[in-house]
Design a protein around this motif. Structure first.
Motif, PDB file in Angstrom:
ATOM      1  N   THR A   1      56.578 -22.965   1.182  1.00  0.00           N
ATOM      2  CA  THR A   1      54.969 -23.362   0.706  1.00  0.00           C
ATOM      3  C   THR A   1      54.052 -22.383   0.870  1.00  0.00           C
ATOM      4  OG1 THR A   1      54.975 -24.852   2.476  1.00  0.00           O
ATOM      5  CG2 THR A   1      55.908 -25.610   0.411  1.00  0.00           C
ATOM      6  N   LEU A   2      54.038 -22.051   2.215  1.00  0.00           N
ATOM      7  CA  LEU A   2      52.978 -21.176   2.867  1.00  0.00           C
ATOM      8  C   LEU A   2      52.847 -19.882   1.898  1.00  0.00           C
ATOM      9  CD1 LEU A   2      50.714 -20.633   4.720  1.00  0.00           C
ATOM     10  CD2 LEU A   2      52.406 -19.482   6.156  1.00  0.00           C
ATOM     11  N   LEU A   3      54.193 -19.370   1.631  1.00  0.00           N
ATOM     12  CA  LEU A   3      54.219 -17.870   0.744  1.00  0.00           C
ATOM     13  C   LEU A   3      53.667 -18.232  -0.538  1.00  0.00           C
ATOM     14  CD1 LEU A   3      55.131 -15.175   0.028  1.00  0.00           C
ATOM     15  CD2 LEU A   3      57.616 -16.150  -0.098  1.00  0.00           C
ATOM     16  N   ARG A   4      54.023 -19.267  -1.117  1.00  0.00           N
ATOM     17  CA  ARG A   4      53.848 -19.482  -2.407  1.00  0.00           C
ATOM     18  C   ARG A   4      52.182 -19.817  -2.650  1.00  0.00           C
ATOM     19  NH1 ARG A   4      57.456 -23.982  -4.750  1.00  0.00           N
ATOM     20  NH2 ARG A   4      56.338 -23.550  -6.669  1.00  0.00           N
ATOM     21  N   SER A   5      51.700 -20.489  -1.536  1.00  0.00           N
ATOM     22  CA  SER A   5      50.200 -20.605  -1.714  1.00  0.00           C
ATOM     23  C   SER A   5      49.380 -19.400  -1.441  1.00  0.00           C
ATOM     24  CB  SER A   5      49.796 -21.711  -0.777  1.00  0.00           C
ATOM     25  OG  SER A   5      50.019 -21.406   0.678  1.00  0.00           O
ATOM     26  N   TYR A   6      49.841 -18.611  -0.475  1.00  0.00           N
ATOM     27  CA  TYR A   6      49.132 -17.292  -0.167  1.00  0.00           C
ATOM     28  C   TYR A   6      49.368 -16.479  -1.626  1.00  0.00           C
ATOM     29  CZ  TYR A   6      47.672 -12.812   1.465  1.00  0.00           C
ATOM     30  OH  TYR A   6      47.136 -11.616   1.800  1.00  0.00           O
ATOM     31  N   LEU A   7      50.330 -16.443  -2.255  1.00  0.00           N
ATOM     32  CA  LEU A   7      50.547 -15.605  -3.716  1.00  0.00           C
ATOM     33  C   LEU A   7      49.434 -16.241  -4.767  1.00  0.00           C
ATOM     34  CD1 LEU A   7      54.306 -14.805  -3.810  1.00  0.00           C
ATOM     35  CD2 LEU A   7      52.325 -13.496  -2.905  1.00  0.00           C
ATOM     36  N   ARG A   8      49.704 -17.558  -4.791  1.00  0.00           N
ATOM     37  CA  ARG A   8      48.548 -18.246  -5.804  1.00  0.00           C
ATOM     38  C   ARG A   8      47.199 -17.797  -5.465  1.00  0.00           C
ATOM     39  NH1 ARG A   8      52.080 -22.547  -5.052  1.00  0.00           N
ATOM     40  NH2 ARG A   8      50.452 -23.705  -3.772  1.00  0.00           N
ATOM     41  N   THR A   9      46.940 -17.772  -4.145  1.00  0.00           N
ATOM     42  CA  THR A   9      45.508 -17.316  -3.797  1.00  0.00           C
ATOM     43  C   THR A   9      45.143 -16.375  -3.949  1.00  0.00           C
ATOM     44  OG1 THR A   9      45.645 -19.263  -2.109  1.00  0.00           O
ATOM     45  CG2 THR A   9      43.806 -17.490  -1.834  1.00  0.00           C
ATOM     46  N   HIS A  10      45.982 -15.132  -3.747  1.00  0.00           N
ATOM     47  CA  HIS A  10      45.345 -13.747  -3.739  1.00  0.00           C
ATOM     48  C   HIS A  10      45.804 -12.971  -4.901  1.00  0.00           C
ATOM     49  CE1 HIS A  10      43.863 -13.613   0.368  1.00  0.00           C
ATOM     50  NE2 HIS A  10      44.840 -14.895   0.599  1.00  0.00           N
ATOM     51  N   LEU A  11      47.227 -13.274  -5.699  1.00  0.00           N
ATOM     52  CA  LEU A  11      47.271 -12.370  -6.668  1.00  0.00           C
ATOM     53  C   LEU A  11      46.680 -12.671  -7.783  1.00  0.00           C
ATOM     54  CD1 LEU A  11      51.299 -12.096  -6.374  1.00  0.00           C
ATOM     55  CD2 LEU A  11      49.659 -10.616  -5.305  1.00  0.00           C
ATOM     56  N   PRO A  12      46.358 -11.474  -8.932  1.00  0.00           N
ATOM     57  CA  PRO A  12      45.846 -11.814  -9.959  1.00  0.00           C
ATOM     58  C   PRO A  12      46.778 -12.437 -11.089  1.00  0.00           C
ATOM     59  CG  PRO A  12      45.531  -9.527  -9.468  1.00  0.00           C
ATOM     60  CD  PRO A  12      46.563 -10.182  -8.345  1.00  0.00           C
ATOM     61  N   PRO A  13      46.186 -13.457 -11.867  1.00  0.00           N
ATOM     62  CA  PRO A  13      47.174 -14.407 -12.570  1.00  0.00           C
ATOM     63  C   PRO A  13      48.346 -13.935 -13.439  1.00  0.00           C
ATOM     64  CG  PRO A  13      44.810 -14.789 -13.035  1.00  0.00           C
ATOM     65  CD  PRO A  13      44.707 -13.802 -12.228  1.00  0.00           C
ATOM     66  N   LYS A  14      48.129 -12.730 -13.989  1.00  0.00           N
ATOM     67  CA  LYS A  14      49.006 -11.828 -14.583  1.00  0.00           C
ATOM     68  C   LYS A  14      50.097 -11.296 -13.667  1.00  0.00           C
ATOM     69  CE  LYS A  14      51.285 -10.371 -18.112  1.00  0.00           C
ATOM     70  NZ  LYS A  14      52.232 -10.887 -18.957  1.00  0.00           N
ATOM     71  N   VAL A  15      49.849 -10.821 -12.670  1.00  0.00           N
ATOM     72  CA  VAL A  15      50.724 -10.526 -11.498  1.00  0.00           C
ATOM     73  C   VAL A  15      51.484 -11.761 -10.907  1.00  0.00           C
ATOM     74  CG1 VAL A  15      51.062  -9.381  -9.384  1.00  0.00           C
ATOM     75  CG2 VAL A  15      49.192  -8.446 -10.949  1.00  0.00           C
ATOM     76  N   LEU A  16      50.908 -12.668 -10.821  1.00  0.00           N
ATOM     77  CA  LEU A  16      51.386 -13.668 -10.093  1.00  0.00           C
ATOM     78  C   LEU A  16      52.372 -14.357 -10.995  1.00  0.00           C
ATOM     79  CD1 LEU A  16      51.507 -15.848  -7.996  1.00  0.00           C
ATOM     80  CD2 LEU A  16      49.725 -17.181  -9.318  1.00  0.00           C
ATOM     81  N   GLU A  17      52.276 -14.402 -12.204  1.00  0.00           N
ATOM     82  CA  GLU A  17      53.311 -14.881 -13.106  1.00  0.00           C
ATOM     83  C   GLU A  17      54.441 -14.182 -13.173  1.00  0.00           C
ATOM     84  OE1 GLU A  17      53.619 -15.809 -18.093  1.00  0.00           O
ATOM     85  OE2 GLU A  17      51.722 -15.060 -17.058  1.00  0.00           O
ATOM     86  N   GLU A  18      54.446 -12.850 -13.175  1.00  0.00           N
ATOM     87  CA  GLU A  18      55.471 -12.013 -13.189  1.00  0.00           C
ATOM     88  C   GLU A  18      56.234 -12.049 -11.797  1.00  0.00           C
ATOM     89  OE1 GLU A  18      54.980  -8.124 -14.705  1.00  0.00           O
ATOM     90  OE2 GLU A  18      53.605  -8.810 -16.318  1.00  0.00           O
ATOM     91  N   VAL A  19      55.536 -12.082 -10.871  1.00  0.00           N
ATOM     92  CA  VAL A  19      55.995 -11.763  -9.573  1.00  0.00           C
ATOM     93  C   VAL A  19      56.790 -13.257  -9.188  1.00  0.00           C
ATOM     94  CG1 VAL A  19      55.513 -11.987  -7.045  1.00  0.00           C
ATOM     95  CG2 VAL A  19      54.586 -10.312  -8.670  1.00  0.00           C
ATOM     96  N   HIS A  20      56.228 -14.478  -9.601  1.00  0.00           N
ATOM     97  CA  HIS A  20      56.918 -15.658  -9.254  1.00  0.00           C
ATOM     98  C   HIS A  20      58.132 -15.782 -10.128  1.00  0.00           C
ATOM     99  CE1 HIS A  20      57.258 -20.042  -9.047  1.00  0.00           C
ATOM    100  NE2 HIS A  20      57.481 -20.336 -10.396  1.00  0.00           N
ATOM    101  N   GLN A  21      58.316 -15.472 -11.320  1.00  0.00           N
ATOM    102  CA  GLN A  21      59.572 -15.545 -11.894  1.00  0.00           C
ATOM    103  C   GLN A  21      60.755 -14.703 -11.225  1.00  0.00           C
ATOM    104  OE1 GLN A  21      58.847 -14.197 -15.883  1.00  0.00           O
ATOM    105  NE2 GLN A  21      57.543 -16.265 -16.571  1.00  0.00           N
ATOM    106  N   ASP A  22      60.274 -13.487 -10.911  1.00  0.00           N
ATOM    107  CA  ASP A  22      61.135 -12.609 -10.202  1.00  0.00           C
ATOM    108  C   ASP A  22      61.794 -13.114  -8.779  1.00  0.00           C
ATOM    109  OD1 ASP A  22      62.635 -10.066 -10.035  1.00  0.00           O
ATOM    110  OD2 ASP A  22      61.368  -9.713  -8.381  1.00  0.00           O
ATOM    111  N   LEU A  23      60.636 -13.840  -7.995  1.00  0.00           N
ATOM    112  CA  LEU A  23      60.882 -14.136  -6.674  1.00  0.00           C
ATOM    113  C   LEU A  23      61.939 -15.291  -6.808  1.00  0.00           C
ATOM    114  CD1 LEU A  23      57.601 -13.543  -4.775  1.00  0.00           C
ATOM    115  CD2 LEU A  23      59.782 -12.172  -4.791  1.00  0.00           C
ATOM    116  N   GLU A  24      61.759 -16.300  -7.815  1.00  0.00           N
ATOM    117  CA  GLU A  24      62.383 -17.474  -7.610  1.00  0.00           C
ATOM    118  C   GLU A  24      63.803 -16.902  -8.180  1.00  0.00           C
ATOM    119  OE1 GLU A  24      62.777 -21.573 -10.598  1.00  0.00           O
ATOM    120  OE2 GLU A  24      60.988 -20.592 -10.628  1.00  0.00           O
ATOM    121  N   ARG A  25      63.994 -15.915  -9.158  1.00  0.00           N
ATOM    122  CA  ARG A  25      65.369 -15.402  -9.503  1.00  0.00           C
ATOM    123  C   ARG A  25      66.062 -14.821  -8.225  1.00  0.00           C
ATOM    124  NH1 ARG A  25      67.182 -10.927  -9.408  1.00  0.00           N
ATOM    125  NH2 ARG A  25      65.257 -10.208  -9.101  1.00  0.00           N
ATOM    126  N   PHE A  26      65.211 -14.061  -7.473  1.00  0.00           N
ATOM    127  CA  PHE A  26      65.813 -13.435  -6.325  1.00  0.00           C
ATOM    128  C   PHE A  26      66.357 -14.322  -5.272  1.00  0.00           C
ATOM    129  CE2 PHE A  26      64.713 -10.845  -2.411  1.00  0.00           C
ATOM    130  CZ  PHE A  26      65.947 -10.060  -2.215  1.00  0.00           C
TER     131      PHE A  26
END
Length: 614
Positions: A60-85
């Motif tokens: 949860t800490l990792l995900r909250s950090y990414l939500r806070t800092h990554l631009p929305p478009k980057v976050l969307e793509e990164v989130h999908q790939d990290l969930e798959r990974f």
């Protein structure tokens, strides 16, 4: 660890994994079961194995950090790939990592007919790790820069998730990333373009890993005085290397960067760090034959047994000079920076893995009539560990964020100075944190955590090297002092300014008031110590170096925890972690100074204490 389904026997609870406490009804069993335990062919422990899920989704800490800092478009793509990974790690990589532990590399020096072959055989799982690393872009992502300055952070997150399941393969990835960084910093000369392309390839058929051959028989971090390897120039412009490398991690790598001294026409070599130059070499040719290299033996190590670490004789190995003569140390420094960051990643990942297992076990293990999670002292212990890993994680993210800015020429001068300081500070501090957390977390499993096949001892053993790799705690503490001296105070000014900025943000959250106050007091103590130390002998700062570095780590980490807790949408857990972190001694160097630990005669007293009765 295996789940078992057995009849309830008087006085023994078998309600593992359930939330309710043992009741009197559970102790009332039929008369025919009130008998001594009958022997069966196989007995299983009345405990359940802790099962963790997708490591990305559970962090949860990792995900909250990414939500806070990554631009929305980057976050969307990164989130999908990290969930798959994360799913791939759970369903494929973790099993391969365990296989790497069970099937360590084997050294075969001679064939059946007595001919020397010096072959290091690795298991299929180790080779699969190399393929997966290429496919997932665990090095490539940082150099493709699809997401500009966020690419480095994204790569670090993937390596962080991969590390604790990688079966030790995160070590060759660190050196591979470092080698790519060196080549890029040299402007990717034409002769090294093929190597760079392979180091950063996503194609498993092309992907190379690299070694980092620095340690020799005199050993350790003192490469200026410990490097004996000689380079002799050949008529075609290449060099032949002659020497003995005492530690070569991931000896099955495809290439290596190494230091050597260039001999002149009379065979004389310049000494000291100014006599060292940097060389690139292929370990084997296209047919798999070693490049005039002999393997003396594989190291018998406490941990990281999955990886081949060897002693190598260079018997005229063909190499290419890639730095200016005498500029080897300066040229390889960018590699050391990257490998130290990977060391930090490994430390944070191992802490997170141990705490995740301990947390899951607390939800399943029943002791003294209730689950471990319902024992306040047990949960206090785990909470203290969680605070440590949360602080370490945010420190890691800060460093890779700054590195991403520097790599894309977006870092301010203050940010560049901060990066130079925080890498050694974080490496030395998280290396110590990881060992302490691993030992404490092992204890949370009781005796079962001490059993080899539980997997917990593997994590502990592999964690212990993190305070040694890439510079021990004392070596890096002295590096921190050199960093401050070389910058003539600019690095310290950048540190103080950054902490103050974060405190200003946190000051707007009333709940964080005590943490803000204690951090400001620690900053004042740190400043006073530095002012006083300026007039003291050099030995004073050397004696204070470790405590000083710890002070920097604790103060900056506390500021990061407060900054994270002050963001919109922060949880009570974020605030609790910041407050708890700041209750510790944030400036141990001030306390040491007050007790006379660094004063006149302290060094002699230390020596007398160690050797006085011998």
């Amino acid at each position: 660890w295996h789940r078992c389904q057995t009849p309830r026997i008087k006085g023994i609870s078998t309600t593992m994994g359930q939330e309710q406490q043992v009741s009197m009804q559970e102790k009332q069993v039929p008369e025919d079961l009130e008998m001594p335990l009958a022997r069966r062919e196989t007995e299983t422990l009345f405990l359940e194995k802790p099962e963790t899920g997708n490591p990305y989704l559970e962090d949860t800490l990792l995900r909250s950090y990414l939500r806070t800092h990554l631009p929305p478009k980057v976050l969307e793509e990164v989130h999908q790939d990290l969930e798959r990974f994360g799913n791939r790690l759970l369903t494929q990589v973790q099993a391969l990592g365990w296989e790497c532990e069970l099937k360590p590399p084997v050294f075969r020096q001679f064939d059946a007919w007595g001919r020397r072959m010096d072959r290091i055989d690795t298991c299929s799982a180790w080779r699969s790790m190399k393929e997966i690393s290429a496919q997932e872009g665990l090095v490539a992502e940082a150099y493709e820069r699809r997401y500009s300055n966020w690419s480095r952070l994204y790569q670090a997150v993937k390596v962080y998730l991969f590390s604790s399941s990688s079966g030790g393969f995160s070590c060759p990835l660190a050196m591979t990333d470092g080698a790519a960084k060196v080549i890029e910093s040299l402007g990717t000369p034409g002769s090294l373009k093929n190597a760079f392309d392979r180091l950063t390839s996503r194609d498993p058929r092309k992907f190379w890993t690299s070694g980092q051959w620095m340690t020799e028989r005199r050993g350790g971090s003192d490469v200026a005085n410990g490097t004996e390897t000689v380079a002799r120039k050949q008529p075609d412009g290449t060099y032949r290397l002659y020497g003995f490398k005492w530690f070569t991690s991931a000896a099955d790598s495809d290439m290596a960067l190494t230091l050597a001294r260039i001999a002149d026409a009379e065979g004389q070599c310049p000494q000291g760090s100014s006599g060292l130059s940097l060389f690139f070499l292929r370990v084997r040719d296209e047919e798999g034959k070693l490049n005039n290299i002999e393997v003396q033996r594989l190291k018998d190590k406490l941990g990281t047994r999955q990886m081949a670490t060897a002693e190598l004789w260079l018997q005229g190995a063909t190499a290419e000079l890639i730095s200016a003569e005498g500029r080897g140390v300066a040229s390889i420094s960018s590699m050391l920076n990257i490998t130290r960051i990977h060391n930090i990643i490994g430390a944070v990942a191992s802490m997170r893995r141990m705490i995740s297992l301990s947390r899951e076990y607390a939800r399943r293990r029943v002791a003294f009539g209730k689950l471990l999670k319902d024992h306040p002292l047990h949960m206090q212990t785990l909470a203290r560990l969680e605070v440590q890993v949360r602080g370490a994680f945010l420190l890691l993210m800060e460093i890779v964020r700054l590195l991403g800015l520097a790599e894309t020429n977006q870092a301010s001068e203050q940010e560049q100075l901060l990066l130079r300081l925080l890498v050694p500070v974080a490496k030395l501090y998280t290396g110590k944190q990881a060992s302490a957390v691993a030992v404490e977390a092992m204890e949370s499993f009781g005796g079962q955590g001490y059993m080899e096949d539980s997997g917990v001892p593997v994590i502990l053993r592999d964690t212990l090297v993190l305070s040694i790799w890439e510079g021990t705690t004392n070596i890096l503490s002295l590096d921190v002092l050199r960093c401050l001296a070389k910058s003539q105070g600019q690095v310290m000014a950048a540190f103080l300014a950054s902490v103050q900025q974060k405190l200003d943000v946190a000051s707007g959250t009333a709940e964080l008031g005590p943490a803000v106050q204690s951090t400001r007091e620690a900053l004042g103590s740190l400043t006073r110590f530095m002012e006083a130390a300026g007039s003291e002998p050099t030995v004073t700062m050397e004696l204070a170096a470790r405590d000083f570095s710890y002070s920097l780590a604790r103060i900056y980490t506390g500021a990061l925890l407060m900054e994270h807790a002050a963001r919109p949408g922060a949880s009570s857990t974020d605030s609790s972690a910041a407050l708890r972190w700041c209750r510790q001694e944030l400036c141990p160097v001030a306390a040491g100074s007050g007790s006379g630990a660094y004063g006149s005669g302290a060094a002699r007293q230390d020596s007398d204490l160690v050797f006085g009765d011998s």
